[in-house]
Design an enzyme around this catalytic site. Structure first.
Site, PDB file in Angstrom:
ATOM      1  N   ASP A  32       1.109  -1.272   0.161  1.00  0.00           N
ATOM      2  CA  ASP A  32       0.242   0.196   0.046  1.00  0.00           C
ATOM      3  C   ASP A  32       0.778   1.036   0.191  1.00  0.00           C
ATOM      4  O   ASP A  32       1.134   1.637  -0.806  1.00  0.00           O
ATOM      5  CB  ASP A  32      -0.726   0.200   1.539  1.00  0.00           C
ATOM      6  CG  ASP A  32      -1.984  -1.509   0.924  1.00  0.00           C
ATOM      7  OD1 ASP A  32      -1.824  -2.035   0.535  1.00  0.00           O
ATOM      8  OD2 ASP A  32      -3.419  -0.864   1.932  1.00  0.00           O
ATOM      9  N   GLU A  82      -3.596  -7.493  13.198  1.00  0.00           N
ATOM     10  CA  GLU A  82      -3.053  -7.261  11.644  1.00  0.00           C
ATOM     11  C   GLU A  82      -1.297  -6.739  11.836  1.00  0.00           C
ATOM     12  O   GLU A  82      -1.004  -7.204  11.000  1.00  0.00           O
ATOM     13  CB  GLU A  82      -3.631  -5.936  11.253  1.00  0.00           C
ATOM     14  CG  GLU A  82      -3.247  -6.057   9.911  1.00  0.00           C
ATOM     15  CD  GLU A  82      -4.016  -5.145   9.128  1.00  0.00           C
ATOM     16  OE1 GLU A  82      -4.273  -4.780   7.965  1.00  0.00           O
ATOM     17  OE2 GLU A  82      -4.809  -4.345  10.064  1.00  0.00           O
TER      18      GLU A  82
END
Length: 856
Positions: free
Chosen positions: A593, A822
């Site tokens: 990202d 995460e």
């Protein structure tokens, strides 16, 4: 974890040409040509026409008018629509499946295999849900009323705002058994699932659910529960009506909740059984909007509460209801069993015997047997006995159980973005993919309960070691999503309704790391190394033979659409080259990202991570071609030789001073986000925009981070190279990547370290510790610690310390919070961050514990 799709900075779809189409010879050069006019003898032109018969002239005029009208109708209603159809067909090319035999049509995925996986907990986005692997299934699930600030709130979909203390699978074997714990402000629920095929069962067999409810008050915020209200539901996606079980819905030991019939399983029944005193009520609804179940529950309870002043369903159903909600209320503690039996319309179906085997003490015995089997399989698969304490062992079991328990079945049509400015005849800016099924693990049941392409390769590294048949089934589903261009949509939104709109459209110019090759490499090497049993080898070989044409198309797509200006260079397409709001335009297609790349995206870019992924693809394709003795072995041998050329790699990406590998592109470090003020009418507004303080130039992009380690993580660097020594120094340097909790995604020395990308985008891959990349780094350290060379001992020292740091931090966070996370915060004592539970690639902690790594 990559978010959703964004508009591509450019599209590489070529305009349509007339090549190969039928063209009028008169228009071949684009201009109409004059036909030669033959003048017959006696042709007198206008004078002759005046002398013509008037009656004939009248008929000629009427005929000419009729032909003109017919021609107009033909043009407007045939030619123009046909032109639109051609245009739409060109745009819809992205939605055409690859012309190759389907993976899921392989014989090994039929028969017993297919039926054994028919039912399962394949609805990971809800706290507990059951469905079949068919597009329009019966759905089963559990809801309950939680409490906060003295008010009741329904619990159904996994969502962080519910603030459950913990939830997740304790055991799950991926096929026919699972046990889960959920703790909601003092209310503890244990849900167990079991599936079996008995005498008289219909297709897919029978299943049972046990729900146990009790108090677990561990803090002042927890509620002391007296009575709990639970709701089990059954819904038919096909719209088939469900019958309520009996008159006067009063419970006594056992009752028929509902029954019906379907083509897949035949006649079926759902029974409720308990030795506790239960109060039961029901509601029935007729609607295609099954995703609105929570709202239906709230409406029914609210209506009845206003009518009679009680928190109970109204014991009424709409005509031809395809959804039935069953309320089960009781004082804590209590438990109940729900049993589903199929094939009830068959002769000698033995319904009562099967119900007895799915409830009560018999069910208890069966659940205990499955739990014992799970424990034994866990021990034999990962060989961790006596190597870790009880807390660490529990985290390992939690990792595999939640990864397997998070496997879902999805069906629907992805929406594929058309080139910018293009629309279909109906005005849509997207093309619907063909109706597709996907059986896949998911990264997070709460935040990302759907398939993500690059995550799945990491998931399968673990699932492959647990159940090779399950692994092949999942990879086969993904490969069946390849279109005729060789592209796979990277984020699969199939039949889900709670996905933000910005993430829905998938862009066919954008790729995603081909991580499925990670596990495919293991399959090929396992066959060559005789690591599989004879039946497994046969199935894997058949799988690879069928998969080869699809993998070849996928590799070809990358070479065709993601290649750079220089031979054997690559860059991720889809970056926004006109944005003024991003500090550094994101590269969502890379999976990393906001990891910093060239400040000004253009086609001069070279991305070292993608080049390394393509080397992995070339290695796999060459190995499979050799294994299958295909005719195109030489093509992949040459590709492999070029991409494994160490000197060429260094010329493109190596920074000699630091020993780090960098991306290349049009770049300047002198960019910043700045507030700009402006007046809109009489209103003063401010906006955070990017300011560029220096003209960018073509150069290496000087950011040390995960991308800098890709040639190391892929094992490309020779064990005797000085560059390996420099890479180890980068890894072990606290001012660079090293922390006590794992390797940072971006070095502290980077100008982008922990910087926001926009006003609303906090840093994601700009510092936090991620498990998938740390697992790859551990794999490489383990590899180099086994290779003779001057850095063997140093690699072993770093390996031992990094592995210990990662395992310790994950275990400590799990013990404190009840979740795998995460990512982990390198600045705040390794605290878990981002999505929770994140039992996708964070589950790789189990492979770290088992010291099980791919062969590089």
């Amino acid at each position: 974890m990559a978010g959703g799709g964004r508009s591509s900075a450019r599209n590489r779809v070529k305009s349509s040409s007339m090549e190969g189409s039928e063209v009028d010879p008169l228009l071949r050069d684009g201009k109409p040509k004059q036909m030669p006019r033959k003048v017959k003898k006696g042709d007198q032109g206008f004078i002759h026409f005046i002398g013509a018969n008037l009656k004939a002239l009248l008929f000629f005029s009427l005929g000419l008018a009729g032909l003109t009208a017919i021609a107009s109708v033909f043009y407007y209603y045939v030619l123009i629509p046909r032109s639109d159809m051609v245009h739409d067909r060109q745009l819809m090319r992205v939605a055409v499946p690859l012309a190759a035999p389907r993976m899921m049509d392989l014989p090994q995925f039929q028969g017993e295999h297919r039926e054994s996986l028919y039912w399962g907990t394949y609805r990971p986005h809800v706290y507990f849900g059951i469905r079949a692997r068919t597009p329009r299934s019966l759905l089963g699930g559990l809801m309950w009323l939680g409490m906060k600030n003295g008010q009741f709130f329904p619990r159904h979909f996994c969502q962080d705002s519910d603030d459950l203390k913990r939830y997740g699978w304790i055991d799950h074997n991926g096929r026919d058994y699972g046990r889960q714990e959920l703790v909601d402000r003092g209310l503890k629920l244990v849900t167990s699932f079991i599936k079996m095929k008995g005498d008289g069962s219909g297709y897919g067999g029978d299943w049972a659910v046990r729900v146990e409810a009790d108090n677990e008050k561990s803090s002042s915020d927890d509620v002391e529960w007296g009575t709990a209200h639970l709701f089990f539901y059954l819904a038919d996606e096909a719209g088939n009506p469900l019958s309520t079980g009996q008159e006067g819905f009063t419970f006594s030991d056992q009752m028929l909740l509902t029954s019906g019939s379907r083509k897949d399983v035949g006649g079926w029944e759902l029974r409720l059984s308990s030795k506790d005193s239960l109060e039961t009520h029901f509601s029935g609804f007729r609607t295609p909007h099954i995703h609105n179940l929570t709202e239906l529950l709230i409406t029914a309870l609210s209506f009845n509460a206003q009518r009679i002043g009680k928190l109970e369903l109204p014991d009424a159903a709409e005509k031809f209801s395809n959804i039935l909600l069953f309320q089960i209320s009781a004082k804590l503690p209590f438990k109940f069993d729900v049993a589903f039996v199929s094939g009830t319309d068959l002769k000698d179906s033995k319904v009562e015997e099967r119900i007895e085997s799915l409830t009560g003490t018999t069910l208890s015995d069966r659940l205990n047997e499955r739990q014992k089997d799970f424990e034994e399989r866990y021990t034999s698969s990962f060989n961790l006995e006596n190597k870790f304490d009880a807390e660490s062992t529990l985290v390992g079991k939690t990792a595999i159980a939640n990864l397997l328990g998070g496997i879902g079945y999805f069906y629907g049509r992805s929406k594929i973005a058309l080139p910018r400015g293009s629309t279909l005849k109906n005005g849509d800016t997207f093309a619907p993919y063909w109706p597709s099924a996907l059986f896949t693990a998911v990264p997070s049941r709460s935040f990302f309960p759907r398939g993500f392409l690059w995550d799945e390769g990491f998931h399968q590294l673990l699932i492959r070691r647990w159940d090779i048949g399950l692994c092949l089934d999942i990879i086969g589903h993904w490969l069946d999503l390849i279109n005729e261009d060789g592209w796979i949509p990277r984020e699969q939104i199939l039949g889900l309704n709670k996905v933000p709109q910005e993430f829905v459209l998938q862009h066919p110019t954008n790729g995603n790391p081909p991580t499925l090759f990670l596990v495919i490499r293991e399959l090929v090497k396992g066959i060559k190394g005789n690591k599989f049993s004879a039946p497994q080898t046969k199935e894997i070989s058949a799988f690879l033979e069928r998969a080869f044409v699809r993998l070849e198309a996928w590799t070809r797509w990358f070479n065709k659409t993601q290649s750079g200006k220089d031979p054997y260079s690559y860059y991720w397409h889809g970056r926004d080259n006109v944005t003024t709001r991003e500090l550094n335009p994101k590269t969502l297609s890379s999976g990393l990202d906001d990891y910093p790349r060239a400040s000004h995206p253009d086609d001069h870019e070279r991305h070292v991570d993608l080049r390394c992924w393509m080397l992995l693809a070339a290695e796999c394709m060459h190995s499979i071609a050799e294994l299958l003795q295909t005719e195109n072995q030489q093509v992949y041998r040459e590709m492999l030789q070029q991409l494994s050329d160490f000197e060429l790699l260094n010329q493109m990406h190596l920074d000699d001073a630091t020993g780090a590998y960098f991306n290349f592109g049009n770049h300047t470090e002198k960019v910043r986000l700045k507030w700009f003020m402006e007046m809109r009418g009489e209103i003063r507004t401010q906006e955070l925009r990017r300011e560029v303080l220096e003209t960018p130039r073509l150069q290496l992009v000087p950011h040390v981070g995960y991308v800098s380690l890709f040639p190391f993580m892929m094992g490309i660097i020779p064990p005797g190279s000085e560059i390996l020594g420099k890479q180890l120094e980068l890894i072990y340097n606290r001012t660079s990547l090293w922390t006590d909790y794992g390797l940072r995604s971006l070095a502290r020395t980077s100008s982008m370290f922990m910087k926001r990308n926009t006003e609303h985008d906090p840093p994601y891959w700009r510092g936090p510790v991620w498990m998938n990349m740390n697992y790859m780094a551990l794999s490489a350290l383990h590899h180099y610690s086994q290779e003779d060379g001057p850095y063997k001992d140093k690699a072993r020292t770093i390996y031992d310390e990094l592995r210990g740091n990662l395992i310790r931090n994950i275990v400590q966070n799990y013990n404190k919070t009840g979740f795998l996370w995460e990512q982990y915060d390198p600045k705040n004592k390794g605290k878990g961050k981002g999505a929770r539970p994140f039992t996708g690639w964070t589950s790789l902690v189990l492979l770290m514990m088992a010291e099980t790594y791919p062969d590089l």
